[in-house]
Each structure stands twice: as structure tokens, then as C-alpha cells.
Design a protein around this motif. Structure first.
Motif, PDB file in Angstrom:
ATOM      1  N   GLN A 127      19.714 -49.688  56.078  1.00 16.09           N
ATOM      2  CA  GLN A 127      18.528 -50.384  55.587  1.00 16.09           C
ATOM      3  C   GLN A 127      17.475 -49.399  55.088  1.00 16.09           C
ATOM      4  O   GLN A 127      17.420 -48.255  55.532  1.00 16.09           O
ATOM      5  N   SER A 168      11.651 -50.674  55.164  1.00 23.47           N
ATOM      6  CA  SER A 168      11.215 -52.019  55.557  1.00 23.47           C
ATOM      7  C   SER A 168      12.229 -52.678  56.487  1.00 23.47           C
ATOM      8  O   SER A 168      11.855 -53.250  57.512  1.00 23.47           O
ATOM      9  N   GLY A 169      13.485 -52.582  56.131  1.00 23.13           N
ATOM     10  CA  GLY A 169      14.533 -53.153  56.973  1.00 23.13           C
ATOM     11  C   GLY A 169      14.590 -52.492  58.336  1.00 23.13           C
ATOM     12  O   GLY A 169      14.743 -53.167  59.363  1.00 23.13           O
ATOM     13  N   GLN A 213      11.534 -53.627  60.440  1.00 25.72           N
ATOM     14  CA  GLN A 213      11.712 -54.982  60.977  1.00 25.72           C
ATOM     15  C   GLN A 213      12.584 -54.957  62.226  1.00 25.72           C
ATOM     16  O   GLN A 213      12.285 -55.624  63.218  1.00 25.72           O
ATOM     17  N   GLN A 214      13.671 -54.187  62.180  1.00 27.45           N
ATOM     18  CA  GLN A 214      14.543 -54.076  63.343  1.00 27.45           C
ATOM     19  C   GLN A 214      13.795 -53.481  64.535  1.00 27.45           C
ATOM     20  O   GLN A 214      13.912 -53.953  65.666  1.00 27.45           O
TER      21      GLN A 214
END
Length: 116
Positions: free
Chosen positions: A35, A38-39, A42-43
Motif C-alpha cells: 500500500q 495512505s493505505g 489507514q491500517q
């Protein structure tokens, strides 16, 4: 004497430590390193939510955060998610710096302290 509660401990570190109503969450990184920042962020925020919940607290009780970015130019992308994740008026003290990561696929790492 108050008990020290350590969770997710291994010979090097604990994932969380609770003492006297304070919850210390070790540096959290993403699991899916394919990711973008941003990905991964989020995680990480979801993992922080789960860690705090396990100790009977949540992000409304954050006191401090330390953020490490592989590339400081990703700060705006991180901050967009960070601001939306935080409760309004509930921002902790925070440091955000660029750092060499242990694994170059890690783009962000976040460590927090909260109270119960």
C-alpha cells in the motif's frame, strides 16, 4: 504496587504496556506493505484503535504521538487521514519526522500513549 500489564511481548519489545492507567503503544506499522502511505496509515490507525480498545480506552484519551515517515513529503497525505481519525478537539502532542525505516517498504510508523 500497581501491576505492569504487557501484551504482545517478545524478547525485544511489547506491543503495549499499561501502567497506572497509562497505555503505551509501541511503534505500529502496516501489514500490507504494498500500500501507499495512505493505505499504510489507514491500517496503522485501525491497529492503534484495536490496541487501545484492548486496554479499555480509545483515541479520545490520546496524550502523545510520534510519527516516522520514510519521506516527509508524505506528511500531507498522513495528516489528512490523521485529522479525520482524531476526535474533534482531541489532538495529542505530536512529533512527525522523516526517518530511515528498518524495512524500506514501511512508509510510516506511529507510536502513541493514552490514558484510561
Amino acid at each position: 504496587m500497581s501491576a505492569i500489564i504487557r501484551k504482545g511481548a517478545n524478547p525485544v519489545l511489547s506491543n503495549t504496556v499499561e501502567y497506572h492507567g497509562f497505555v503505551y503503544v509501541a511503534g505500529v506499522t502496516a501489514d500490507d506493505l504494498s500500500q501507499d502511505v495512505s493505505g499504510q496509515t489507514q491500517q496503522i490507525l485501525a491497529k492503534i484503535d484495536a490496541a487501545l480498545e484492548e486496554h479499555g480506552t480509545d483515541k479520545t484519551r490520546l496524550l502523545q504521538a510520534q510519527v516516522w515517515l520514510k519521506d516527509i513529503r508524505d506528511r500531507d497525505a498522513l495528516n489528512k487521514l490523521w485529522v479525520n481519525w482524531l476526535p474533534q478537539g482531541g489532538a495529542p502532542v505530536r512529533a512527525c519526522v522523516e526517518a530511515n525505516m528498518a524495512d524500506p517498504r514501511h512508509l510510516v510508523e506511529i507510536m502513541v500513549t493514552a490514558c484510561r
